[in-house]
Design a protein around this motif. Structure first.
Motif, mmCIF file in Angstrom:
data_model
loop_
_atom_site.group_PDB
_atom_site.id
_atom_site.type_symbol
_atom_site.label_atom_id
_atom_site.label_comp_id
_atom_site.label_asym_id
_atom_site.label_seq_id
_atom_site.Cartn_x
_atom_site.Cartn_y
_atom_site.Cartn_z
ATOM 1 N N SER A 251 63.083 49.776 47.110
ATOM 2 C CA SER A 251 63.518 50.933 46.308
ATOM 3 C C SER A 251 64.663 50.515 45.403
ATOM 4 C CB SER A 251 63.957 52.099 47.194
ATOM 5 O OG SER A 251 65.260 51.903 47.691
ATOM 6 N N ASP A 252 64.819 51.222 44.294
ATOM 7 C CA ASP A 252 65.909 50.919 43.371
ATOM 8 C C ASP A 252 67.262 51.199 43.989
ATOM 9 O OD1 ASP A 252 64.141 50.129 41.442
ATOM 10 O OD2 ASP A 252 64.390 51.894 40.168
ATOM 11 N N SER A 253 67.343 52.270 44.764
ATOM 12 C CA SER A 253 68.626 52.606 45.397
ATOM 13 C C SER A 253 69.117 51.457 46.265
ATOM 14 C CB SER A 253 68.481 53.882 46.233
ATOM 15 O OG SER A 253 69.667 54.179 46.925
ATOM 16 N N ALA A 255 68.070 48.339 45.993
ATOM 17 C CA ALA A 255 68.252 47.160 45.132
ATOM 18 C C ALA A 255 69.638 47.146 44.500
ATOM 19 C CB ALA A 255 67.176 47.141 44.057
ATOM 20 N N GLY A 277 63.637 45.861 42.022
ATOM 21 C CA GLY A 277 63.538 47.086 42.808
ATOM 22 C C GLY A 277 62.179 47.742 42.643
ATOM 23 N N ASP A 279 60.741 51.859 41.738
ATOM 24 C CA ASP A 279 60.912 53.301 41.449
ATOM 25 C C ASP A 279 61.069 53.550 39.955
ATOM 26 O OD1 ASP A 279 60.739 54.430 43.986
ATOM 27 O OD2 ASP A 279 62.892 54.233 44.369
ATOM 28 N N ASP A 280 61.930 52.771 39.309
ATOM 29 C CA ASP A 280 62.414 53.007 37.947
ATOM 30 C C ASP A 280 63.345 54.212 37.918
ATOM 31 O OD1 ASP A 280 62.823 52.421 35.290
ATOM 32 O OD2 ASP A 280 61.131 53.614 34.591
ATOM 33 N N ASN A 281 64.293 54.188 38.840
ATOM 34 C CA ASN A 281 65.367 55.183 38.876
ATOM 35 C C ASN A 281 66.309 54.908 37.698
ATOM 36 O OD1 ASN A 281 67.756 56.616 39.485
ATOM 37 N ND2 ASN A 281 67.331 56.503 41.678
ATOM 38 N N GLY A 284 69.371 52.550 37.656
ATOM 39 C CA GLY A 284 69.251 51.103 37.544
ATOM 40 C C GLY A 284 69.611 50.559 36.175
ATOM 41 N N LEU A 291 68.533 46.731 36.034
ATOM 42 C CA LEU A 291 67.664 46.334 37.141
ATOM 43 C C LEU A 291 66.199 46.216 36.710
ATOM 44 C CD1 LEU A 291 67.403 45.848 40.250
ATOM 45 C CD2 LEU A 291 67.006 48.322 40.456
ATOM 46 N N THR A 293 62.433 46.397 37.689
ATOM 47 C CA THR A 293 61.880 47.287 38.704
ATOM 48 C C THR A 293 60.387 47.497 38.512
ATOM 49 O OG1 THR A 293 62.185 49.469 39.763
ATOM 50 C CG2 THR A 293 62.306 49.398 37.362
ATOM 51 N N ARG A 295 57.887 50.442 38.015
ATOM 52 C CA ARG A 295 57.866 51.873 37.693
ATOM 53 C C ARG A 295 56.679 52.537 38.377
ATOM 54 N NH1 ARG A 295 57.756 52.347 31.719
ATOM 55 N NH2 ARG A 295 60.041 52.204 31.924
#
Length: 340
Positions: A251-253, A255, A277, A279-281, A284, A291, A293, A295
């Motif tokens: 997860s991005d969180s 990461a 990571g 998610d593509d939060n 990031g 980051l 990631t 998506r």
């Protein structure tokens, strides 16, 4: 002296309306729901009582009486930090937006119990994953309530589902790292009770196997998706005699926590350590290093779930559909070639 019971406007019930108008509760219900068979004199009595008491009938009760409901429920398993979760907020945003467009009302239930009592009277249910809620889904199907599952590919029940291709997304991320020369690639997984985390781990292992590389169990750290456990996992990985040069995180969180720990230990991202990571939060994007990631289309998944449910509500004999949405590798600043 005769005392009359004073009724609070907030506590007025259909029984109060029936008592004041001198008719049965059934008659009041029929008037409220505009049944044509009610006698005119009774209709006038009920409407006068409704006006006098300022009674506001329950929309939910009205729909129960007519047998029709445009209320759909979103059932999300409870977990710590739910309302700070990018995943949960994106699902609610996607479902809420389409519900408004389709003139559907949304009921949110956060629960892990098996009982569907609180969902009776809804036109349909969207289950966001099945962590602790599988029995609730099975009960809903037995009761004939239109149901759809999102974020979980269900193949052993007759229920439509919309999920993300987590395994392919994870494999693409690890393939990318290996193609840049990384042979020491670690994985920090999410909670493997979830299908998504298990599939991301499977994608990681599939990539290594396909590339003819050994799966090093010391490089796999299993967590509960929390930043605290991500921190601990990173410290353990970086303390190994041969630490990884790249980490794929579920997860991005997590990461972002991995990145924080690495920087605290004096490592440069991505010169000393590449991080990907999932998610593509948007968070990031705003750190010292943007980051890289995977998506996942959370809003699209949510909206496809609403569309499926809406079609089932209109036709309970609609064919079961299993939809798997693709992911996309988004390359930013946190990944680079292995340091020679």
């Amino acid at each position: 002296m005769v005392r009359t019971r004073k009724i609070s406007s907030k506590n007025i019930s259909i029984e109060d309306v029936a008592r004041i108008s001198g008719v049965s509760v059934t008659t009041v219900s029929r008037v409220i729901n505009k049944f044509p068979s009610v006698k005119e004199k009774n209709r006038v009595k009920v409407l006068d009582a409704v006006k006098k008491l300022k009674y506001q009938p329950s929309i939910f009760a009205q729909r129960l009486a007519t047998g029709k409901s445009n209320v759909i429920a979103l059932v999300i398993p409870h977990y710590e930090g739910l309302f700070y979760s990018f995943y949960a907020l994106e699902l609610i945003r996607g479902i809420g937006t389409l519900c408004e467009a389709l003139n559907l009302d949304l009921l949110l239930q956060i629960s892990s119990s098996a009982h569907t009592a609180g969902l009776r009277g809804t036109g349909g249910i969207i289950f966001a994953d099945l962590i602790g809620n599988r029995a609730k889904l099975e009960n809903a199907l037995i009761e004939g309530t239109p149901s759809v599952v999102i974020n979980n590919k269900v193949e052993d029940l007759l229920v439509s589902s919309v999920s993300v291709d987590n395994e392919a997304g994870a494999k693409a991320a690890v393939d990318y790292l290996i193609n840049m020369g990384h042979s020491k690639v670690a994985h920090i997984s999410g909670d493997l009770i979830t299908q998504a985390a298990a599939q991301r781990l499977s994608g990681y292992e599939h990539s290594l196997t396909e590339k003819g590389m050994q799966i090093n169990k010391d490089y796999i750290k299993k967590t509960d998706y929390s930043r605290g456990q991500a921190r601990q996992a990173t410290e353990e990985l970086l303390s190994l005699p041969e630490p990884p040069t790249a980490i794929f995180v579920a997860s991005d969180s997590m990461a972002l926590e991995v990145m924080a720990v690495a920087r605290e230990k004096g490592k440069e991202i991505p010169k000393d350590l590449s991080i990907i990571g999932f998610d593509d939060n948007p968070s990031g994007l705003y750190g010292p290093v943007a980051l890289t990631t995977v998506r996942q289309p959370l809003v699209k998944m949510a909206q496809e779930g609403v569309k499926l449910l809406h079609s089932i509500m209109k036709d309970k004999f609609a064919a079961v559909q299993i939809i798997t949405l693709p992911t996309e590798l988004v390359i930013r600043e946190s990944t680079g070639p292995v340091r020679s």
